[in-house]
Design a protein around this motif. Sequence first.
Motif, PDB file in Angstrom:
ATOM      1  N   GLY A  85     -16.753   0.555  -1.605  1.00  0.00           N
ATOM      2  CA  GLY A  85     -17.106  -0.956  -1.920  1.00  0.00           C
ATOM      3  C   GLY A  85     -16.448  -1.951  -0.562  1.00  0.00           C
TER       4      GLY A  85
ATOM      5  N   ARG B  31     -27.750  -2.451  -1.642  1.00  0.00           N
ATOM      6  CA  ARG B  31     -27.126  -2.518  -2.777  1.00  0.00           C
ATOM      7  C   ARG B  31     -25.843  -3.399  -2.375  1.00  0.00           C
ATOM      8  N   VAL B  32     -25.545  -3.171  -1.054  1.00  0.00           N
ATOM      9  CA  VAL B  32     -24.143  -4.177  -0.557  1.00  0.00           C
ATOM     10  C   VAL B  32     -25.110  -5.727  -0.489  1.00  0.00           C
TER      11      VAL B  32
ATOM     12  N   TYR C  31     -23.699  -5.123   8.624  1.00  0.00           N
ATOM     13  CA  TYR C  31     -22.536  -4.240   8.386  1.00  0.00           C
ATOM     14  C   TYR C  31     -22.773  -3.023   9.112  1.00  0.00           C
TER      15      TYR C  31
ATOM     16  N   ASN D 214     -33.146   2.293   2.708  1.00  0.00           N
ATOM     17  CA  ASN D 214     -31.738   2.301   2.984  1.00  0.00           C
ATOM     18  C   ASN D 214     -30.854   1.572   1.608  1.00  0.00           C
ATOM     19  N   THR D 215     -30.941   2.385   0.650  1.00  0.00           N
ATOM     20  CA  THR D 215     -30.569   2.164  -0.485  1.00  0.00           C
ATOM     21  C   THR D 215     -29.091   1.411  -0.668  1.00  0.00           C
ATOM     22  N   ALA D 216     -28.121   2.102   0.207  1.00  0.00           N
ATOM     23  CA  ALA D 216     -26.836   1.575   0.332  1.00  0.00           C
ATOM     24  C   ALA D 216     -26.587   0.358   0.585  1.00  0.00           C
ATOM     25  N   SER D 217     -27.406  -0.160   1.783  1.00  0.00           N
ATOM     26  CA  SER D 217     -27.520  -1.472   2.322  1.00  0.00           C
ATOM     27  C   SER D 217     -28.196  -2.292   1.333  1.00  0.00           C
TER      28      SER D 217
ATOM     29  N   LYS E  65     -24.694  -6.939  -3.863  1.00  0.00           N
ATOM     30  CA  LYS E  65     -23.192  -7.116  -4.244  1.00  0.00           C
ATOM     31  C   LYS E  65     -22.549  -8.194  -3.649  1.00  0.00           C
TER      32      LYS E  65
ATOM     33  N   TRP F 125     -17.182   5.027   3.195  1.00  0.00           N
ATOM     34  CA  TRP F 125     -18.461   4.985   2.598  1.00  0.00           C
ATOM     35  C   TRP F 125     -18.298   5.028   0.890  1.00  0.00           C
ATOM     36  N   GLY F 126     -18.769   3.975   0.212  1.00  0.00           N
ATOM     37  CA  GLY F 126     -18.751   4.488  -1.109  1.00  0.00           C
ATOM     38  C   GLY F 126     -17.366   3.781  -1.882  1.00  0.00           C
TER      39      GLY F 126
ATOM     40  N   LEU G 183     -20.174   0.631   8.846  1.00  0.00           N
ATOM     41  CA  LEU G 183     -19.098   1.320   8.206  1.00  0.00           C
ATOM     42  C   LEU G 183     -18.806   2.834   8.845  1.00  0.00           C
TER      43      LEU G 183
ATOM     44  N   VAL H 200     -24.285   6.941  11.040  1.00  0.00           N
ATOM     45  CA  VAL H 200     -24.467   5.605  10.865  1.00  0.00           C
ATOM     46  C   VAL H 200     -25.721   4.779  11.331  1.00  0.00           C
TER      47      VAL H 200
ATOM     48  N   ALA I 186     -17.719  -2.628   2.485  1.00  0.00           N
ATOM     49  CA  ALA I 186     -19.016  -3.372   2.824  1.00  0.00           C
ATOM     50  C   ALA I 186     -19.124  -4.654   2.173  1.00  0.00           C
ATOM     51  N   ALA I 187     -19.145  -4.405   0.810  1.00  0.00           N
ATOM     52  CA  ALA I 187     -19.448  -5.639  -0.061  1.00  0.00           C
ATOM     53  C   ALA I 187     -18.228  -6.441   0.084  1.00  0.00           C
TER      54      ALA I 187
ATOM     55  N   THR J 232     -33.094  -4.980   5.853  1.00  0.00           N
ATOM     56  CA  THR J 232     -32.821  -3.555   6.246  1.00  0.00           C
ATOM     57  C   THR J 232     -34.323  -2.654   5.774  1.00  0.00           C
TER      58      THR J 232
END
Length: 191
Positions: A108, A150-151, A98, A145-148, A154, A105-106, A100, A27, A110-111, A141
């Motif tokens: 959806g 993307r959030v 955020y 931090n690709t996931a962040s 979204k 994770w994955g 989580l 995290v 967070a979004a 970010t």
Amino acid sequence: MTDRLILRRLGPADLDDLAELHGDPAVMRFVDDGEPVPREVVAARTLPEILAEYDRLPEGLGRFALAERETGAFVGWVSLRPADSVGLEEFPGLELGYRLRPTVWGRGYAAEGARALIRRAFEDFNGSGYGHGYDRVAATTMAVNTASRRVMEKAGLRYVRTFFADWPGYIEGAEHGDVVYARSLDELRTA
Ligand SMILES: CC(C)(COP(=O)(O)OP(=O)(O)OC[C@H]1O[C@@H](n2cnc3c(N)ncnc32)[C@H](O)[C@@H]1OP(=O)(O)O)[C@@H](O)C(=O)NCCC(=O)NCCS
């Protein structure tokens, strides 16, 4: 409340869950100094700061626990607070954040939580007007931090710029800099 999540204030009873979240190396990989936070620090500093913010900030702003509607389980938090992070100096607006649990994770979440928090801010801005003065939502970010990132997209935010700050200590990927995403409330409302 969303389809799958309850947003609620954190309280003293959330210490164990919060300590587990902030103590998880996965995290914390791209957050702060990249290191897990010891439980004592979460107990003495992080949680008290979160609780004090509820008194200081207008209602609806701060860090809010995300709980699964189906199970009631704590899965993390989303935040909307007056922007104060490095890189957001020119955004006198609200900052989205955020964190989580990796086990969820994955999905959806967070979004979903972020959109609900922003929507609630709109409604309250329109109603009581207590948030007067904030005209945009921004977030920052690490570029890697690709996931962040993307959030952020979204949640309706859009890429603004990449910047390079002089951070103490090194986190893997820091050489790619940090990114800012933002959107005005008007744009978010009509998006
Ligand atoms: C960032 C974080 C909140 C995302 O939570 P989440 O609930 O998994 O997010 P969502 O499911 O809503 O969306 C994640 C998106 O990133 C994508 N994603 C995740 N990891 C990815 C990767 N390594 N590369 C590319 N895309 C990735 C997912 O596919 C998803 O996009 P999609 O819906 O278009 O498929 C979570 O990973 C987290 O808590 N990380 C640690 C804390 C952190 O880094 N916080 C942000 C600090 S600025």
